[in-house]
Design a protein around this motif. Structure first.
Motif, PDB file in Angstrom:
ATOM      1  N   GLN A 218      68.069  30.707  33.039  1.00  0.00           N
ATOM      2  CA  GLN A 218      68.560  30.948  32.034  1.00  0.00           C
ATOM      3  C   GLN A 218      68.488  32.464  32.696  1.00  0.00           C
ATOM      4  N   ILE A 219      69.744  33.563  31.741  1.00  0.00           N
ATOM      5  CA  ILE A 219      69.811  35.021  32.433  1.00  0.00           C
ATOM      6  C   ILE A 219      69.688  34.903  30.458  1.00  0.00           C
ATOM      7  N   VAL A 220      68.656  36.083  30.272  1.00  0.00           N
ATOM      8  CA  VAL A 220      68.571  36.301  28.778  1.00  0.00           C
ATOM      9  C   VAL A 220      67.989  37.675  29.210  1.00  0.00           C
ATOM     10  N   ASN A 221      67.511  38.401  28.242  1.00  0.00           N
ATOM     11  CA  ASN A 221      66.707  40.060  27.354  1.00  0.00           C
ATOM     12  C   ASN A 221      65.214  39.402  27.983  1.00  0.00           C
ATOM     13  N   VAL A 222      64.611  40.108  28.869  1.00  0.00           N
ATOM     14  CA  VAL A 222      62.823  39.898  28.176  1.00  0.00           C
ATOM     15  C   VAL A 222      63.082  41.521  28.107  1.00  0.00           C
ATOM     16  N   PHE A 223      61.109  41.637  27.809  1.00  0.00           N
ATOM     17  CA  PHE A 223      60.921  43.460  27.382  1.00  0.00           C
ATOM     18  C   PHE A 223      59.677  43.292  27.542  1.00  0.00           C
ATOM     19  N   ARG A 224      59.791  44.239  28.777  1.00  0.00           N
ATOM     20  CA  ARG A 224      58.379  44.819  29.311  1.00  0.00           C
ATOM     21  C   ARG A 224      58.304  45.848  28.626  1.00  0.00           C
ATOM     22  N   TYR A 225      57.083  47.199  28.062  1.00  0.00           N
ATOM     23  CA  TYR A 225      56.322  47.734  27.538  1.00  0.00           C
ATOM     24  C   TYR A 225      55.965  49.263  29.114  1.00  0.00           C
ATOM     25  N   GLU A 226      56.954  48.993  29.437  1.00  0.00           N
ATOM     26  CA  GLU A 226      56.883  50.294  30.051  1.00  0.00           C
ATOM     27  C   GLU A 226      56.071  51.742  30.131  1.00  0.00           C
ATOM     28  N   THR A 227      54.856  51.589  31.183  1.00  0.00           N
ATOM     29  CA  THR A 227      54.215  52.759  30.755  1.00  0.00           C
ATOM     30  C   THR A 227      54.570  54.096  31.206  1.00  0.00           C
ATOM     31  N   LYS A 228      55.221  53.498  32.441  1.00  0.00           N
ATOM     32  CA  LYS A 228      56.162  55.178  33.421  1.00  0.00           C
ATOM     33  C   LYS A 228      57.629  55.666  32.724  1.00  0.00           C
ATOM     34  N   THR A 229      57.698  56.113  33.570  1.00  0.00           N
ATOM     35  CA  THR A 229      59.150  56.579  33.377  1.00  0.00           C
ATOM     36  C   THR A 229      60.145  55.496  33.320  1.00  0.00           C
ATOM     37  N   THR A 230      61.518  55.290  32.213  1.00  0.00           N
ATOM     38  CA  THR A 230      62.562  54.928  32.194  1.00  0.00           C
ATOM     39  C   THR A 230      63.429  54.864  33.031  1.00  0.00           C
ATOM     40  N   ARG A 231      64.552  54.645  33.624  1.00  0.00           N
ATOM     41  CA  ARG A 231      65.184  54.552  33.807  1.00  0.00           C
ATOM     42  C   ARG A 231      66.463  53.640  33.903  1.00  0.00           C
ATOM     43  N   PRO A 232      67.703  54.031  33.781  1.00  0.00           N
ATOM     44  CA  PRO A 232      69.011  53.494  33.600  1.00  0.00           C
ATOM     45  C   PRO A 232      69.385  52.150  34.101  1.00  0.00           C
ATOM     46  N   PHE A 233      68.605  50.566  34.319  1.00  0.00           N
ATOM     47  CA  PHE A 233      69.115  49.929  34.786  1.00  0.00           C
ATOM     48  C   PHE A 233      67.602  49.858  35.939  1.00  0.00           C
ATOM     49  N   LEU A 234      67.232  50.709  36.339  1.00  0.00           N
ATOM     50  CA  LEU A 234      66.313  50.881  37.364  1.00  0.00           C
ATOM     51  C   LEU A 234      64.702  50.111  36.711  1.00  0.00           C
ATOM     52  N   ARG A 235      64.635  50.920  36.041  1.00  0.00           N
ATOM     53  CA  ARG A 235      63.710  50.516  35.255  1.00  0.00           C
ATOM     54  C   ARG A 235      63.770  50.560  33.324  1.00  0.00           C
ATOM     55  N   ASP A 236      64.104  49.187  32.351  1.00  0.00           N
ATOM     56  CA  ASP A 236      64.381  48.934  31.107  1.00  0.00           C
ATOM     57  C   ASP A 236      62.748  48.640  30.307  1.00  0.00           C
ATOM     58  N   ARG A 237      62.662  49.018  29.510  1.00  0.00           N
ATOM     59  CA  ARG A 237      61.892  47.897  28.610  1.00  0.00           C
ATOM     60  C   ARG A 237      62.502  46.920  28.105  1.00  0.00           C
ATOM     61  N   GLU A 238      64.512  46.825  28.248  1.00  0.00           N
ATOM     62  CA  GLU A 238      64.628  45.436  27.367  1.00  0.00           C
ATOM     63  C   GLU A 238      65.633  45.528  29.119  1.00  0.00           C
ATOM     64  N   ILE A 239      64.860  44.194  29.259  1.00  0.00           N
ATOM     65  CA  ILE A 239      65.861  43.540  31.088  1.00  0.00           C
ATOM     66  C   ILE A 239      66.418  42.879  30.744  1.00  0.00           C
ATOM     67  N   HIS A 240      67.797  42.646  31.407  1.00  0.00           N
ATOM     68  CA  HIS A 240      68.616  42.023  31.734  1.00  0.00           C
ATOM     69  C   HIS A 240      67.879  41.153  32.603  1.00  0.00           C
ATOM     70  N   PHE A 241      67.808  39.945  32.617  1.00  0.00           N
ATOM     71  CA  PHE A 241      67.044  39.169  33.661  1.00  0.00           C
ATOM     72  C   PHE A 241      67.273  37.569  33.889  1.00  0.00           C
ATOM     73  N   PHE A 242      67.582  37.141  35.319  1.00  0.00           N
ATOM     74  CA  PHE A 242      67.749  36.227  35.437  1.00  0.00           C
ATOM     75  C   PHE A 242      66.451  35.423  36.147  1.00  0.00           C
ATOM     76  N   GLU A 243      66.580  34.467  35.618  1.00  0.00           N
ATOM     77  CA  GLU A 243      64.890  33.555  35.997  1.00  0.00           C
ATOM     78  C   GLU A 243      64.790  32.427  35.473  1.00  0.00           C
ATOM     79  N   GLU A 244      65.083  31.294  37.099  1.00  0.00           N
ATOM     80  CA  GLU A 244      64.738  29.994  37.290  1.00  0.00           C
ATOM     81  C   GLU A 244      63.592  29.207  37.329  1.00  0.00           C
ATOM     82  N   HIS A 245      63.053  28.697  36.711  1.00  0.00           N
ATOM     83  CA  HIS A 245      61.969  27.856  37.085  1.00  0.00           C
ATOM     84  C   HIS A 245      61.913  26.296  37.104  1.00  0.00           C
ATOM     85  N   THR A 246      61.559  25.751  38.045  1.00  0.00           N
ATOM     86  CA  THR A 246      61.861  24.281  38.572  1.00  0.00           C
ATOM     87  C   THR A 246      60.134  23.910  38.844  1.00  0.00           C
TER      88      THR A 246
END
Length: 559
Positions: A218-246
């Motif tokens: 699936q290609i969805v958004n996931v959320f991670r409460y980053e405590t470090k400095t965030t950077r657009p695309f490189l480190r977001d708290r709402e992340i555009h994410f591809f994940e395959e599970h098998t």
RNA sequence: GGGACUGUGGGGUAGCUUGGUCCAUCCUUCGGGGUUCGGGACUCCGAGACGCCAGUUCAAAUCUGGCCAGUCCCA
């Protein structure tokens, strides 16, 4: 600001820079990303113009230099009384500022959203993202994976089932605790990744060995409460994410899936012209709950690396707590072996960061929102001819299936060149009086290579030109990639290098931590493939001196 | 989690130390007109800001407090 205010407070930096640059003529100020501008102010106030003075750069500095007669001619011809445009910070010495300036100036993001780490996808950035997704979908579906989509919210009870997993993510999940004014009986987490959302359902889907393998993504958004400095695309708290599970029938099949995922990633990376290393993470740094993890890392300069993807082998670590079992051909009940393959939107940031240069972003053709930009050059003596031909060229290329932007804006042609270079367009076609008369276009690619193309057979020539651009971009990237590594033979010369370090490591955790301490970063692990550059024969572990079990490992400062 | 710092038009800045000279300046941006157009054009007209809420004061962008937002450093 004035020059005198700056020169009253000299510094080594300011002095050395101004020494090699003329101080007359129009001056400009470096483009500063919105995010760092606030923090810059403290420094600026204290220095009373020092920092600003440090950035006073004559406008002609952009050009190759005063020795280029053609440029001089142009600068004499062109009215220069206007306000100079901002410069990008220097990529080599101010990487983060450069990156932030590029993603904003290229209009890939708008950082003004008032919540930390949440990214606004602008039309231009969104276009790049859709092409990015298209490549991921194409390559993963070619391996027999199918798209699904699971819910964003996961009940705490499911989330907590795998002990290591919950431990690894506990500190960085968002909780949903209320529905309206009512406190929820079962708290919900905003998925930081989807194992715990999917696996209870996988347990229902998988009953027989005939249901295997189960390969879904699936290609969805996931959320991670980053405590470090965030950077657009490189480190977001709402992340555009591809994940395959098998789910696989046994460990060997799962291992094979890991291989297959790596092969698919190689194709994706090829489309993005991005060289990388597949590195097996050390025990202490694997994905929470994984049997082992392979990180896909790109060197980013200054001894830094960026993890742009991961492939994990879970064995039965999740299938047992989630009860994902099947009846095998022999009638026995077995737990599935699972794998996952994750790629986040930071890969898009990696493309910008890796390929970009002092003129801005550089998109490989696959990712470019516009593959071709057509710019008509009107003039008083040529009437509508250039505009007409530009329209014809754009039409033909669109019919040919290319993503084309016909830039008929009011700006002067030069302003458009700068804009589209900043925005990373691979190929620019200029159409002026000369081209209209000769039925040609003047083609300039984002690496600065120029060529005149005849209108006849233009489609094919443009295809070739773009293919050649991608090839050259890959080559440039490979060169930068190989330059990014160096072997370190002693622990005490690990730090202070701008290279990602290749070290001998015995494999013991204690030595691993000593190496991490020495480089003030991480031991990324051991490469899965032969290193794509020359290394000496392996020596003893640089931490303990043992030769036994010594293997090459990569040490860096992850971005 | 602890600490420090910062919020001025769409963007970047000046002004803040020492309250009044600021209905806030300059550049850029945006809207409109004209002249232009082969590497960031010029010109004319116009638009647009002191994060929010209190407090001190004759007077607050400036001082104080709280809140919100952001950045950095340390754990």
């Amino acid at each position: 600001m004035s020059e005198s205010s700056g020169s009253a407070v000299p510094s080594l930096t300011a002095a050395s820079r101004t020494a090699e640059r003329p101080t007359t003529g129009p001056v400009t100020e470096a483009f500063r990303p919105r995010s760092s501008s606030r923090s810059m102010q403290t420094t600026r106030r204290m220095a009373r113009g020092l920092c600003a003075f440090d950035r006073l750069i004559p406008r002609l500095d952009l050009d190759p230099g005063p020795h280029d007669p053609a440029r001089e001619a142009i600068s004499r011809r062109t009215p220069r009384g206007g306000a100079p445009m901002p410069e990008l910070p220097d990529k080599a010495t101010e990487f983060i500022d450069w990156y932030l300036a590029v993603v904003e100036a290229a209009d890939l993001t708008d950082k003004r959203y008032p919540v930390k780490g949440l990214n606004v996808w602008t039309p231009y950035g969104m276009a790049a993202r859709r092409h990015f997704d298209r490549v991921l979908v194409r390559e993963i579906e070619a391996t027999g994976s199918r798209a699904v989509e699971f819910p964003t919210l996961i009940p705490e009870t499911e989330f907590a089932k795998e002990k290591e997993h919950i431990k690894g993510f506990d500190a960085q999940v968002y909780w949903v605790t209320k529905g309206g004014a009512t406190d929820l009986d079962t708290k919900l987490v905003l998925r930081p990744t989807s194992e715990t959302a999917m696996y209870p359902i996988f347990a229902l889907w998988v009953r027989s060995h005939r249901d295997l393998p189960l390969n879904v993504y699936q290609i969805v958004n996931v959320f991670r409460y980053e405590t470090k400095t965030t950077r657009p695309f490189l480190r977001d708290r709402e992340i555009h994410f591809f994940e395959e599970h098998t789910c696989q029938a046994n460990e060997e099949h799962a291992t094979e899936r890991v291989r297959s995922n790596r092969a698919a990633f190689a194709k994706m990376a090829h489309a993005f012209a991005l060289p990388y290393l597949a590195i097996r993470r050390p025990e202490w740094d694997k994905f929470p709950g994984a049997y082992y993890s392979i990180g896909l890392d790109v060197p980013m300069g200054e001894a830094r690396t960026l993890q742009i993807g991961t492939v994990h082998h879970y064995r039965e670590n999740f299938s047992r707590p989630y009860g994902i079992q099947f009846e095998d051909a022999d009638g026995s009940q077995r737990f599935v072996h699972q794998t996952t393959f994750g790629i986040s939107g930071r890969l898009l940031g990696a493309v910008v960061a890796f390929h970009g240069d002092q003129r801005g972003a550089v998109f490989p053709t696959e990712l470019a929102p516009y593959e071709v930009v057509v710019i008509p050059i009107p003039s008083a003596d040529s009437g509508d001819a250039p505009d007409g031909l530009a329209g014809e060229v754009a039409d033909r290329l669109v019919r040919h299936g290319r993503r084309v932007r016909l830039d008929r804006g009011e700006e002067r042609p030069g302003a458009k060149y700068y804009h589209w270079e900043l925005a990373g367009a691979p190929l620019r076609l200029e159409v002026g009086r000369r081209e209209a008369e000769q039925r040609t276009v003047h083609a300039v690619d984002r690496l600065g290579r120029k060529e005149s193309l005849p209108i006849e057979g233009l489609e094919r020539r443009v295809d070739e030109r773009l293919a050649e651009f991608d090839r050259a971009l890959s080559e440039r990237a490979r060169g930068a990639f190989q330059e990014a590594f160096s072997v370190a033979l002693r622990l005490d010369n690990l730090a202070g290098s701008t290279k990602v370090r290749v070290v001998s490591w015995c494999g013991r955790e204690e030595c691993g931590h000593r190496i991490e301490q020495a480089i003030d970063g991480s031991l990324l692990g051991t490469p899965e493939d032969p290193l794509p550059f020359a290394t000496p024969e392996i020596g003893p572990c640089i931490a303990c001196g043992t030769i036994e079990g010594a293997r090459w490992a990569i040490a860096a400062r992850p971005l």
